[in-house]
Scaffold this motif. Structure first.
Motif, PDB file in Angstrom:
ATOM      1  N   SER A 281       0.597  -1.195   0.081  1.00 45.15           N
ATOM      2  CA  SER A 281       0.072   0.050   0.092  1.00 45.15           C
ATOM      3  C   SER A 281       0.894   1.001   0.047  1.00 45.15           C
ATOM      4  CB  SER A 281      -0.888  -0.004   1.346  1.00 45.15           C
ATOM      5  OG  SER A 281      -0.366   0.434   2.434  1.00 45.15           O
ATOM      6  N   PRO A 282       0.520   2.370  -0.435  1.00 44.34           N
ATOM      7  CA  PRO A 282       1.146   3.682  -0.279  1.00 44.34           C
ATOM      8  C   PRO A 282       1.579   3.857   0.904  1.00 44.34           C
ATOM      9  CG  PRO A 282      -0.762   3.980  -1.911  1.00 44.34           C
ATOM     10  CD  PRO A 282      -0.841   2.528  -1.112  1.00 44.34           C
ATOM     11  N   TRP A 283       0.780   3.459   1.934  1.00 42.37           N
ATOM     12  CA  TRP A 283       1.423   3.735   3.292  1.00 42.37           C
ATOM     13  C   TRP A 283       2.232   2.755   4.272  1.00 42.37           C
ATOM     14  CZ3 TRP A 283      -3.582   3.624   1.649  1.00 42.37           C
ATOM     15  CH2 TRP A 283      -4.480   2.383   2.098  1.00 42.37           C
ATOM     16  N   GLY A 284       2.646   1.766   3.292  1.00 45.84           N
ATOM     17  CA  GLY A 284       3.772   0.816   3.376  1.00 45.84           C
ATOM     18  C   GLY A 284       3.335  -0.545   4.225  1.00 45.84           C
ATOM     19  N   THR A 285       2.177  -0.846   3.926  1.00 47.91           N
ATOM     20  CA  THR A 285       1.911  -2.163   4.598  1.00 47.91           C
ATOM     21  C   THR A 285       1.451  -3.261   3.427  1.00 47.91           C
ATOM     22  OG1 THR A 285      -0.695  -1.271   4.243  1.00 47.91           O
ATOM     23  CG2 THR A 285       0.456  -1.101   6.365  1.00 47.91           C
TER      24      THR A 285
END
Length: 668
Positions: A281-285
């Protein structure tokens, strides 16, 4: 049959030999090593370089050459089954790597620093050759290409040759850099993983539910300079995911595993099923996808005791829940099919205990992959199944996938066009429903008590097509369990799908069908349910954001258009049956191809266009259609690089599947 090359054909032949773009080697038959005789044939120029395909009739001679006397002389070219010598490489394609016998290419992932990870899934257990590091590729393998920044590869590349020798065919070959094995099925990393990499444990934390040799998605999360976590899916039933802490030597490029920080993730009381591809994901998950293992479009069969015995998905999941059971039919807890087949986000990914969260609001079906756009709300999702649907999800809030609206695509094919290489589709997005995972989970829980003793032939304990049609028609209540629903009969459904499901029969209508049986709901609303093996879907976030929002993220290039790419591995069944919305020619049905969609304002898409297709020819050995070794053979997953080139991993029929790089600018 002997063919004489024209002057132009002779020139092209010499060019092809000099550039090594034409590979004359076996790649699909078991007698691949015999292909070495091809270049030594009596008219070796014709068969070896295969450039005949560049020169009109001579191009056909290249294919004939595999079975005639054009240097391959029939069986010299592995019985003509491997697409050898059929012509130059498809323009724009570069063979970056090949995987060992029996394996498919999975897990392609490129980091910000240009590190390329990829895996060899289920290679042949009979492989015995060793690579330069002494590794044997006879089980699932996770690795990285060291010593090269993939972002810096020039556009004018030379392909790795088609493997010929036993050494080449049984190991991983790369055109640039060196492949380094990071882990293989069963590795315990000095005892850190007592049961071994790829081993999925039951809820008792000691019993091995499955030993998987099927590593799939890789996702890398940097935790500092030259260090980070590698997350890898293990595509099995029950499914799994590993997390390995990695460090890279900045000088040598060599990677090492931190044996104090490796694990197989705990997916809780229900576990997961067939963790296939995924994305970051763009937030790093990491986002992992639950794919196969259900009853597909026939949910009514899930609790049929004749289908829930030894060797079934039901039993594998029941033994994960309680390792002591014999079969699902004997289990105190029969697995609830509505607990599986979602996108699962790994939250707190760097903590001691990463937390998996199933996002029910994104729909239930055979998920191959999901890709979140830079707005952190818009998500495109693929269904890898026969007669699948293309979905879109728009989250209510950025960075939170637990609530939002699910859409399905209705396609309109270009009028008067059926050739896969030139035929596109317009998209109309049909809204299915809005929901949140908390509410949807309460619906799912209503099916926890369903077991094989509830099965009734000709009826369904679960949601049916009759339920979907009643929902789409706006009925106030669900159809009866005992009386057939006439609109379902009128729509052509029979038996169980003409009755309401056991749990909801006669109850007040709600939107559960959109999230628990997303394909049935989409079809009932008029969406296109004809895709065959809709595989990986990908976007480059930098290019997407620059094109849509005008930010400057790509050095030395102004990105005006960015695309979401996806692969179709097998263009068969609903795509070529001359019915419905997709009516393509069957020319490349066994070889597949790649499509793209241009991003519009708001990260929307409204058009699908072809990019590159596989290439088939007729094998004179058995009359079967084969995929040319110098073209795509069932592309599985796709990754978009910063410069717009794409990586394509094969899951095809070739002797050695390929990891390709393709430059879309070649054929624009």
């Amino acid at each position: 049959m002997m063919f004489k090359l024209s002057k132009k054909g002779q020139l092209l032949a010499l060019i092809a030999m000099a550039s090594t773009l034409a590979a004359c080697s076996g790649d699909d038959g078991e007698q691949g090593p015999a292909g070495e005789q091809g270049p030594q044939g009596e008219a070796g120029v014709d068969g070896q370089n295969g450039v005949d395909g560049q020169d009109g009739a001579d191009g056909q001679a290249g294919a004939d050459g595999q079975n005639g006397q054009d240097g391959v002389d029939g069986q010299d070219g592995t019985d003509g089954e491997d697409g050898i010598g059929a012509g130059l490489m498809t323009p724009g394609l570069t063979r970056l790597a090949t995987v060992p016998l029996g394996a498919e290419v999975t897990g392609a992932y490129v980091t910000e620093d240009g590190d390329l990870f990829f895996n060899a899934q289920h290679p042949s257990g009979s492989n015995t050759a060793q690579d330069a590091d002494g590794k044997t590729f006879h089980t699932g393998t996770v690795g990285v290409v060291r010593g090269v920044n993939v972002h810096q590869l020039p556009r004018n590349l030379i392909s790795s040759p088609v493997p010929r020798t036993q050494q080449e065919q049984e190991t991983i070959q790369v055109a640039y850099g060196e492949y380094q094995v990071l882990g293989q099925t069963g590795d315990n990393f000095g005892g850190a993983l007592s049961q071994g990499l790829g081993h999925v444990l039951a809820t008792d934390d000691t019993t091995v539910s499955v030993e998987s040799d099927m590593p799939d998605f890789n996702g890398y999360l940097a935790t500092g300079e030259n260090e980070g976590y590698l997350f890898t899916n293990w595509e099995s039933i029950p499914g799994g995911m590993s997390r390995i802490k990695l460090n890279k030597d900045a000088n040598s490029g060599h990677w090492s595993v931190d044996n104090t920080d490796v694990m197989m993730l705990d997916f809780g009381d229900w576990g997961t099923i067939a963790n296939c591809f995924g994305s970051m994901s763009p937030w790093g998950t990491p986002l992992t996808s639950e794919e196969w293992g259900n009853e597909g479009d026939n949910t009514h069969r899930w609790n049929n005791p004749e289908r829930a015995g030894e060797g079934s998905s039901q039993t594998a999941l029941a033994r994960y829940i309680d390792s002591s059971v014999n079969t699902a039919n004997d289990a105190a807890q029969f697995p609830n099919t509505y607990r599986y087949h979602y996108i699962v986000e790994i939250t707190e990914p760097t903590s001691a205990n990463p937390v998996p969260v199933k996002h029910y609001s994104m729909g239930r079906y055979e998920h191959e992959n999901s890709i979140v756009m830079p707005d952190e709300r818009t998500v495109y999702l693929s269904q890898d199944n026969s007669r699948g649907v293309f979905f879109k999800f728009v989250a209510d809030q950025p960075g939170d996938l637990s609530a939002g609206t699910l859409f399905a695509a209705k396609l309109t094919q270009d009028a008067g066009s059926s050739e896969p290489l030139t035929t596109g589709f317009d998209i109309e997005w049909i809204e299915l429903a809005s929901g949140n995972s908390t509410e949807i989970e309460t619906w799912i829980a209503e099916y926890d008590g369903i077991g094989s003793d509830d099965y009734v032939e000709g009826k369904s304990s679960y949601l049916s097509d009759a339920d979907a049609i009643a929902w789409a028609n706006g009925d106030a209540n669900y159809p009866s369990y005992d009386t057939a629903y006439q609109p379902a009969i009128d729509a052509g459904y029979t038996d169980a799908n003409t009755f309401g499901g056991l749990v909801t029969a006669g109850e007040t209508m709600d939107d559960r069908i959109a999230f628990l049986e997303s394909r049935k709901a989409a079809r009932a609303k008029g969406a296109t349910a004809e895709w065959q093996k809709f595989e990986g879907i990908s976007v480059n976030h930098k290019r997407a954001e620059e094109a849509v929002e005008g930010t400057d993220l790509i050095p030395d290039e102004v990105v005006e258009d960015a695309y979401v790419y996806f692969a179709i591995a097998d263009m068969d069944n609903g795509m070529v049956d001359d019915e419905g919305d997709i009516r393509l020619s069957a020319r490349v049905k066994d070889c597949g191809g790649v499509y793209r969609m241009r991003l519009l304002p708001g990260y929307d898409v409204d058009r699908i266009e072809p990019v590159v297709m596989g290439s088939t020819y007729r094998s004179t050995a058995d009359g079967a259609e084969r995929c040319d070794v110098n073209a795509l053979s069932q592309p599985d997953n796709v990754i978009v690089l910063d410069d717009g080139r794409i990586l394509l991993g094969e899951d095809g029929f070739q002797t050695n599947n390929t990891l390709w790089m393709y430059d879309p600018k070649i054929n624009n």
